[in-house]
Design a protein around this motif. Structure first.
Motif, short mmCIF file in Angstrom:
data_model
loop_
_atom_site.label_atom_id
_atom_site.label_comp_id
_atom_site.label_asym_id
_atom_site.label_seq_id
_atom_site.Cartn_x
_atom_site.Cartn_y
_atom_site.Cartn_z
N SER A 19 -49.48 6.46 -63.02
CA SER A 19 -50.07 7.79 -63.03
C SER A 19 -50.63 8.20 -61.67
O SER A 19 -50.12 7.80 -60.62
N LEU A 20 -51.71 9.00 -61.70
CA LEU A 20 -52.23 9.61 -60.48
C LEU A 20 -52.77 8.58 -59.50
O LEU A 20 -52.65 8.76 -58.27
N ILE A 21 -53.38 7.50 -60.01
CA ILE A 21 -53.95 6.50 -59.11
C ILE A 21 -52.84 5.79 -58.34
O ILE A 21 -52.94 5.58 -57.13
N GLU A 157 -60.78 4.63 -61.81
CA GLU A 157 -60.14 5.89 -62.14
C GLU A 157 -61.12 7.05 -62.04
O GLU A 157 -60.78 8.12 -61.52
N ARG A 161 -60.26 9.76 -58.81
CA ARG A 161 -59.79 11.12 -59.10
C ARG A 161 -60.66 12.17 -58.42
O ARG A 161 -60.28 13.33 -58.36
N VAL A 166 -56.10 13.46 -54.63
CA VAL A 166 -55.66 12.62 -55.76
C VAL A 166 -55.20 13.48 -56.93
O VAL A 166 -54.13 13.28 -57.50
N LEU A 167 -55.99 14.48 -57.30
CA LEU A 167 -55.58 15.40 -58.36
C LEU A 167 -54.71 16.50 -57.78
O LEU A 167 -54.96 16.99 -56.68
#
Length: 473
Positions: A19-21, A157, A161, A166-167
């Motif tokens: 995912s985003l991380i 997390e 974020r 990151v987002l």
């Protein structure tokens, strides 16, 4: 930001590759390193734990192994040589919150020491703290896990974020739960607009962004009141506008004048036990309406003649009168205030801070109207079949001025009147009381004329305002 994690289960942290991380690490926004603690255990079995000194169940992780591992990790220069924090997840630590995440997101380097069993020897955090290392022992909640890895993943997390880039949409951070607004996030919806007989609020489809923002704000307030009243009690009063305060007051919270945070209140039907306190409240608040234009002796005469405990007892017993009060509650009653439940014990002298009353123009069996109802002014024209009610009282103690209680009381008492068949409401307020007139206009009333009203023997000149069903009532 560089993040190092020391653990006996390095594969546990592979979830961070997702995912985003994971994408942030791939793009260089994060520099993530996972270290196996057992690499610093030099016996044949790579032992990292031993029995607790003094006896007791379980095993304790060895300080010499942890010391070697952390010495190696902490020897690596932090990015730009800036702030580095050693974080030890533990159920005995301070609670990790969104504010903690925001603080740690400002660090340059984080090192997570993931304990297992009964935890890490307590000398380890003491040692590094004594050497000038910033050490944070943190808990993600009031429960116990098998090890610190899950907690480390949660904290990484939550922190990562918040980092720039990151987002995908940084505006997502502004309205989510536990943001600086101090509220839980409002309910979110997407298409289809109707699903299994459940429909979304049509305001969300209106295109009116001001109304949408207000609706979402009210939903966020309602959700927070219902689920996390402790967050409401910590809200900064300076961040609450008039609509916020009115919404909170309807839901069991109000902001006293000059108070830093909301306090629990309850709007409820009056009882005979409130009569004495109501009379006292009426004596304090009635002069606010016309004290600047009516001589004090006439006001005192009006109060002594009309606003007495017997009047309020009569109103409580009369089905044609809707009488509600606002009661300030003790802090421990916040949960009852937010849920609307009754408290187990009623205080002998309720702390009343506001009241409102609507009297319906309906004769009793003897043909008499309710006690204390005023003659309807000629400028108030009722249509055939309409039930008329006088909004006789809406008063709030001076300590609650601007708290949102007045519009909340008005909303509650008018809704009760509607439920009892009222389709036309009227009121009189002194012609010089511009503040009250403005509040009534916001509630949907409009001026239709004037009247002369006798206060203790002196005439007062009132503005007369009405509100009909279909006009926002």
């Amino acid at each position: 930001m560089r993040i190092d994690v020391v653990t006996i289960f390095p594969d546990y942290l592979k979830v961070l590759d997702l995912s985003l991380i994971g994408r942030a690490a791939d793009r260089g926004r994060l520099d993530l390193h996972v270290h196996d603690l057992r690499d610093h255990a030099h016996d044949r079995h790579r032992t990292v734990d031993d029995t607790p000194l003094g006896g007791g169940a379980g095993m304790v992780m060895k300080p010499d192994v942890w010391g070697e591992a952390l010495d190696d990790v902490l020897a690596v220069d932090a990015p730009t040589g800036g702030r580095r924090v050693l974080i030890i997840p533990t159920p005995s630590g301070e609670v990790f919150t969104q504010r903690t995440a925001e603080d740690l997101a400002g660090a340059d380097s984080l090192v997570f020491a993931c304990g297992r069993y009964e935890g890490i020897d307590a000398r380890v955090p003491d040692h590094y703290a004594s050497r000038g290392v910033e050490v944070r022992e943190l808990s993600i909640g009031d429960y116990v896990l098998n090890g610190g890895e899950v907690a480390a993943v949660v904290m990484i997390e939550a922190i990562a974020r918040l980092l720039p880039g990151v987002l995908g949409n940084p505006e997502s951070l502004l309205e989510e739960s536990h943001s600086a607004a101090g509220l839980l996030e409002y309910p979110v919806h997407t298409r289809p607009t109707r699903w299994r007989d459940l429909e979304i609020d049509p305001v969300l489809l209106s295109g009116d962004h001001t109304r949408i923002a207000r609706t979402r704000r009210d939903q966020a307030i309602a959700r927070t009141v219902g689920r996390r009243p402790d967050m409401i009690a910590r809200m900064d009063a300076a961040d609450l506008d008039r609509e916020d305060r009115a919404a909170l007051a309807t839901m069991g919270w109000a902001v006293p004048a000059g108070a830093p945070h909301p306090v629990p209140v309850r709007i409820r039907p009056a009882t005979v036990h409130d009569a004495e306190a109501l009379a006292d409240l009426a004596a304090r608040t009635f002069p606010d309406a016309c004290g600047h234009v009516i001589d004090p002796e006439f006001i005192a005469q009006h109060i002594a003649t009309n606003l007495v405990p017997g009047l309020f007892r009569t109103w409580v017993d009369d089905d044609r009168v809707d009488l509600v009060v606002a009661e300030r509650l003790a802090p421990q009653s916040a949960s009852q205030a937010s849920s609307g439940t009754e408290t187990a014990q009623t205080p002998i002298v309720p702390d009343l801070v506001g009241y409102a009353a609507v009297l319906r123009e309906e004769p009793d069996a003897a043909g008499e109207p309710p006690t204390g109802i005023d003659p309807r002014p000629a400028c108030v024209q009722a249509r055939p079949g309409q039930v008329v009610g006088e909004l006789s009282k809406v008063y709030v103690d001076s300590t609650m001025r601007g708290s949102g209680l007045a519009p909340a009381l008005m909303s509650v008492v008018t809704q009760r009147a509607i439920d009892h068949g009222v389709s036309l409401l009227w009121l009189g307020t002194h012609i010089t009381n511009k503040r009250a007139q403005k509040a009534y206009r916001r509630a949907g009333f409009r001026q239709v004329g004037t009247r002369t009203y006798n206060v203790g023997g002196q005439d007062a000149h009132d503005v007369v305002m009405i509100r009909r069903t279909g006009e926002g009532l």
